[in-house]
Design a protein around this motif. Structure first.
Motif, PDB file in Angstrom:
ATOM      1  N   TYR A 201     -83.794 -31.766  61.883  1.00 37.42           N
ATOM      2  CA  TYR A 201     -83.515 -32.225  60.514  1.00 37.42           C
ATOM      3  C   TYR A 201     -83.034 -33.658  60.664  1.00 37.42           C
ATOM      4  N   ASP A 233     -73.804 -35.113  62.112  1.00 41.39           N
ATOM      5  CA  ASP A 233     -74.400 -33.771  62.018  1.00 41.39           C
ATOM      6  C   ASP A 233     -75.838 -33.947  62.486  1.00 41.39           C
ATOM      7  N   ASP A 244     -77.926 -27.308  65.624  1.00 41.30           N
ATOM      8  CA  ASP A 244     -77.422 -27.898  64.375  1.00 41.30           C
ATOM      9  C   ASP A 244     -75.915 -28.088  64.549  1.00 41.30           C
ATOM     10  N   THR A 246     -72.256 -30.419  64.285  1.00 42.77           N
ATOM     11  CA  THR A 246     -71.497 -31.494  63.640  1.00 42.77           C
ATOM     12  C   THR A 246     -70.191 -31.727  64.379  1.00 42.77           C
ATOM     13  N   GLU A 368     -69.448 -23.706  60.169  1.00 42.90           N
ATOM     14  CA  GLU A 368     -69.302 -25.131  59.883  1.00 42.90           C
ATOM     15  C   GLU A 368     -68.367 -25.425  58.711  1.00 42.90           C
ATOM     16  N   GLU A 407     -69.118 -28.146  63.334  1.00 40.76           N
ATOM     17  CA  GLU A 407     -70.168 -27.123  63.260  1.00 40.76           C
ATOM     18  C   GLU A 407     -70.620 -26.710  64.656  1.00 40.76           C
TER      19      GLU A 407
HETATM   20 MN    MN Z   1     -75.493 -29.350  60.385  1.00 46.32          MN
END
Ligand code: MN
Ligand code: GLY
Ligand code: MN
Length: 427
Positions: A201, A233, A244, A246, A368, A407
């Motif tokens: 992402y 992130d 994923d 953070t 998160e 996260e």
């Molecule tokens: Mn994230």
């Protein structure tokens, strides 16, 4: 690639699909990776992400126009696109032991590779073709089981985590050296060995007030005159499987760093509670209570925890959900699904919570929590919540720091879960 774990992965998928075919009275399922999509009135295409249901079967990043044919009791077949194309790089079949698990049929775009398919054949993926049926409910049926990962998938996510963590450490150094958001992002990409298009992402890199924008999408080219906070992130991708992660980094030991430490302690506590049998919604509730404690302890809000909960004060500072399923999609499929038939459950009190299921062993999830000073939400609180009990002067002092999110990626177990992220950071 670990051959035996890939073989076991394929056997698990075959069993899941055989069950689906039996349920829907099918003889075959075709999974399509997808085709290129062009920008409007342009000859350039959007970055390609294969349909996750097809990607799940292969140990390398899947390209366009590739089809998988699954039939009960048969070796799966992959239809590999031969490209007569001198504009782009060639697309050879990747070498490796994965090939032993497949029948491989190279095909040109006009070849009728589908002519021998059984009558009762279903299509999964984008751009359905007329030789296969679109079966209502089939997608949900196969999506439900994707939440529980095989050892092969967990290993891919461990590798994706390790790469991303290298990026986070480089990003921290760049931030401490006073670099711009763009420079920090480039440091992240270099250390995690990926291009921006390969990220699972678009990485979020927010310095100071930008840390209060949950999905901040810009990369400031200018360096901040007074950098205080970095919220990053950002993840990495291992043959489609995402991490994923953070982190919130600070430059000073002050009242904001104390807040970061409290949120970090709370996050680790929540992560350690992610065991099979736990309703994920209860972890979200616990996070709201934890935020209320932090707000009280740090004198941001003088109301008691119960009073804060009654007035929805924690949601002003923590407006999103505690996390989601993670896998081939960052917000992985099936988070609201409570059975194979596609029955969904939303948490009406927590509209942004993306996972409402009871946790099972080997689900991979994120935890998160965040605590942000979002001007819009603070103004709304002052307008809508009488006697909110918040210290507005203190909040003004915190606003230049933006906010905090921490996260981690967690593998659910029957007892203590595995924290992929903390393991990779070595803490
Ligand atoms: Mn994230
Ligand atoms: N990176 C998006 C999310 O944490 O959900
Ligand atoms: Mn997430």
């Amino acid at each position: 690639m670990n051959t035996s774990s890939y073989q076991e992965h394929i056997a698990t998928l075959q069993a899941r699909y055989a069950k689906a075919m039996q349920h829907f009275n099918l003889d075959a399922i075709v999974l399509a990776s997808g085709q290129k999509t062009y920008y409007f009135q342009d000859d350039h295409t959007a970055p390609f992400h294969a349909y996750s249901g097809a990607q799940q079967w292969l140990p390398f990043t899947l390209n366009t126009d590739t089809y998988l044919i699954i039939q009960a009791g048969q070796k799966p077949r992959i239809v590999w696109p031969i490209r007569d194309d001198f504009w782009h790089a060639p697309n050879p079949v990747p070498a490796g032991e994965w090939q032993d698990e497949w029948d491989i049929s190279p095909a040109r775009v006009d070849d009728k590779w589908f002519s021998g398919l059984p009558q009762k054949c279903a299509w999964l993926g984008p751009q359905p073709q007329s030789f296969a049926q679109t079966i209502e409910g089939l997608n949900a049926y196969v999506d439900f089981s994707k939440a529980v990962k095989t050892p092969f998938e967990i290993n891919a996510m461990r590798l994706a985590t390790e790469r991303a963590v290298k990026g986070h450490l480089a990003a921290k150094e760049a931030f401490l050296a006073g670099m711009s958001e763009l420079e920090i992002h480039l440091a992240f990409l270099q250390a995690s060995q990926q291009t921006a298009a390969q990220e699972p992402y678009p990485g979020i890199v927010g310095v100071n007030e930008h840390a209060a924008v949950l999905h901040y999408e810009h990369k400031d080219i200018n360096r901040s005159a007074r950098p205080l906070t970095l919220l990053i992130d950002a993840g990495a991708n291992e043959h489609g499987y995402a991490s994923d992660i953070t982190r919130t980094f600070v430059r000073h030991d002050d009242e904001f760093s104390a807040l970061v430490n409290s949120l970090d302690t709370m996050e680790q506590h929540l992560a350690s509670s992610a065991m099979s049998g736990v309703d994920y919604r209860s972890i979200h509730q616990e996070a709201l209570v934890g935020i209320a404690h932090i707000l009280h302890d740090h004198k941001i809000c003088r109301l008691s925890v119960d009073e804060q909960m009654a007035k929805a004060i924690p949601q002003v500072f923590f407006p999103h959900g505690i996390g989601h399923l993670l896998g081939l999609q960052v917000h992985d499929v099936g988070g609201f699904q409570i059975d194979e038939l596609g029955t969904t459950r939303k948490d009406e009190n927590s509209p942004f919570l993306r996972l409402t299921r009871t946790l099972k062993k080997d689900m991979v999830i994120t935890i998160e929590p965040g605590l942000y000073f979002v001007p819009m939400l603070l103004e709304k609180m002052q307008a809508d919540i009488p006697q909110h009990g918040c210290d507005l002067e203190l909040i003004e002092r915190f606003k230049p720091y933006g906010g905090i999110r921490i996260e981690d990626n967690i593998v659910v177990k029957d007892d203590l879960p595995i924290n992929l992220t903390r393991n990779a950071f070595g803490q």
